[in-house]
Design an enzyme around this catalytic site. Structure first.
Site, PDB file in Angstrom:
ATOM      1  N   TYR A  58      12.868  59.318   2.151  1.00 25.75           N
ATOM      2  CA  TYR A  58      11.714  59.422   2.368  1.00 25.75           C
ATOM      3  C   TYR A  58      11.497  57.675   2.161  1.00 25.75           C
ATOM      4  O   TYR A  58      10.953  57.145   2.655  1.00 25.75           O
ATOM      5  CB  TYR A  58      10.487  60.123   1.480  1.00 25.75           C
ATOM      6  CG  TYR A  58      10.857  61.888   1.670  1.00 25.75           C
ATOM      7  CD1 TYR A  58      11.483  61.854   2.977  1.00 25.75           C
ATOM      8  CD2 TYR A  58      10.549  62.568   0.774  1.00 25.75           C
ATOM      9  CE1 TYR A  58      11.428  63.434   3.655  1.00 25.75           C
ATOM     10  CE2 TYR A  58      10.160  64.473   1.635  1.00 25.75           C
ATOM     11  CZ  TYR A  58      10.684  64.600   2.383  1.00 25.75           C
ATOM     12  OH  TYR A  58      10.761  65.638   3.403  1.00 25.75           O
ATOM     13  N   HIS A 122      18.145  68.831   0.474  1.00 19.13           N
ATOM     14  CA  HIS A 122      17.351  68.745   1.414  1.00 19.13           C
ATOM     15  C   HIS A 122      17.500  68.972   3.358  1.00 19.13           C
ATOM     16  O   HIS A 122      19.297  68.877   3.862  1.00 19.13           O
ATOM     17  CB  HIS A 122      17.216  67.444   1.798  1.00 19.13           C
ATOM     18  CG  HIS A 122      15.860  66.966   2.554  1.00 19.13           C
ATOM     19  ND1 HIS A 122      15.320  65.215   2.631  1.00 19.13           N
ATOM     20  CD2 HIS A 122      15.013  67.506   3.064  1.00 19.13           C
ATOM     21  CE1 HIS A 122      14.737  65.469   3.245  1.00 19.13           C
ATOM     22  NE2 HIS A 122      14.012  66.443   3.477  1.00 19.13           N
TER      23      HIS A 122
END
Ligand SMILES: NC(=O)c1ccc[n+]([C@@H]2O[C@H](COP(=O)([O-])OP(=O)(O)OC[C@H]3O[C@@H](n4cnc5c(N)ncnc54)[C@H](OP(=O)(O)O)[C@@H]3O)[C@@H](O)[C@H]2O)c1
Length: 318
Positions: A58, A122
């Protein structure tokens, strides 16, 4: 702020979690300053949020690290190392255990902490799940023993797995402590296919996609309804054609469309923490308030079920 226990981790966390990814990335997705994003995280902490979700991918771990400096004990930190080694689209190219450990070390350095509370793999696809269990989980156990991480998690790749082909397996196997699952009032499939199993097995649950893309606004959500009628996933006889979702903001239901959307997820049976993603201080405070409100009325939930109950294809990604 209402709190809950995150499954078998035993961690007490706020029912509202701050998401530092998605489209907003604390405002970094819209070109906001680092100081603005740090302020979003601190505002969340000040309003009682004790769960923060970020990820290596991110670009916000350093922002979180700066925001929590001196306040580490107030917060449960969830972050992620991608299971894919190269491009997101190259699904056969997955990381090995050494790359995972290097990834975790990178998270620790960027966050500026000694230990990560929940370390997720993830965006795990069904085809990658076995690799996660056999190759990567043993190294996560070693990292727990070394004190680098406390608990393990998996996030599903909801855009490509809208009907949850991976999460029910993970919930039943129970190898990972926490699962991050896509759920919103359009795609309600997790209510029946994932959450009963996580609840039975004490797996902690985190909700992503509660308000995303078209669900942030009533007009775009209603355009989505029409699209789903065209693809025959919604029966047009189940709603009022002029304003399919106006009942969500009728007197006595919810003050805003996003409030209704967050309350739907917050009170989904078996969902522990609902994550809100925003780059706006005002939206953050509004969403925290929404997540502390009671469930939507039963007849509203029934109506949402009647309209959207058969939708399995939609993540609400744009
Ligand atoms: N596979 C994964 O691991 C994965 C995938 C997706 C998400 N996540 C996690 O889940 C978090 C949340 O993601 P998400 O998909 O739910 O959200 P998101 O991508 O951040 O999208 C939320 C959208 O809703 C808008 N919004 C929020 N509150 C609003 C309000 N009160 N009024 C109007 N618009 C509002 C935001 O715009 P503003 O910025 O203008 O408020 C933003 O455009 C992420 O940050 C991440 O932590 C994980």
């Amino acid at each position: 702020m209402q709190t809950t226990t995150l499954g078998r981790t035993g961690l007490t966390v706020s029912v509202a979690g701050l998401g530092c990814g998605g489209w907003s990335k604390l405002g970094q997705g819209q070109g906001k300053s680092i100081a603005h994003s740090v302020d979003i995280v601190r505002t969340a902490l000040d309003s009682g949020v004790t769960f923060i979700d970020t990820a290596a991918g991110y670009g916000t771990e350093e922002i979180v690290g700066e925001a929590i400096r001196g306040r580490r004990d107030e917060v449960v930190i969830s972050t992620k190392v991608p299971i894919y080694a190269g491009a997101f689209s190259d699904i056969d190219n997955v990381i090995d255990a050494d790359a995972l450990e290097r990834g975790v070390d990178g998270c620790l350095a960027r966050l500026g902490v000694d230990c990560i509370d929940i370390l997720h793999l993830h965006a795990v696809l069904p085809s990658q799940y076995d690799h996660a269990c056999t190759e990567l989980l043993p190294r996560l156990t070693r990292l727990q023993e070394k004190g680098k991480i406390r608990f393990t998690g998996l996030t599903e790749r909801f855009n490509d797995d809208t009907a949850h082909r991976m999460a029910p397996r993970a919930a039943a196997d129970g190898y990972f402590d926490v699962l991050m699952i896509g759920l919103n009032f359009v795609n309600q499939t997790a209510l029946t296919s994932v959450l009963p199993i996580t609840s039975a097995n004490g797996i902690g649950t985190l909700c992503m996609f509660a308000v995303r893309g078209p669900l942030a606004r009533q007009d775009t959500a209603e355009a989505l309804v029409r699209k789903l009628v065209a693809t025959r996933e919604i029966d047009p006889s189940t709603f009022d054609d002029d304003a399919p979702l106006a009942f969500l903001t009728a007197p006595g239901v919810a003050a805003s469309f996003t409030e209704a959307a967050y309350r739907f997820c917050r009170h989904a049976p078996g969902m522990d923490v609902t994550i809100t993603g925003t780059g706006s201080r005002e939206h953050l405070l509004e969403n925290v308030a929404s997540l502390n409100m009671p469930p939507l009325p039963r007849q509203v939930l029934d109506r949402l079920g009647a309209i959207f109950g058969a939708v399995t294809s939609e993540s609400t990604e744009v």
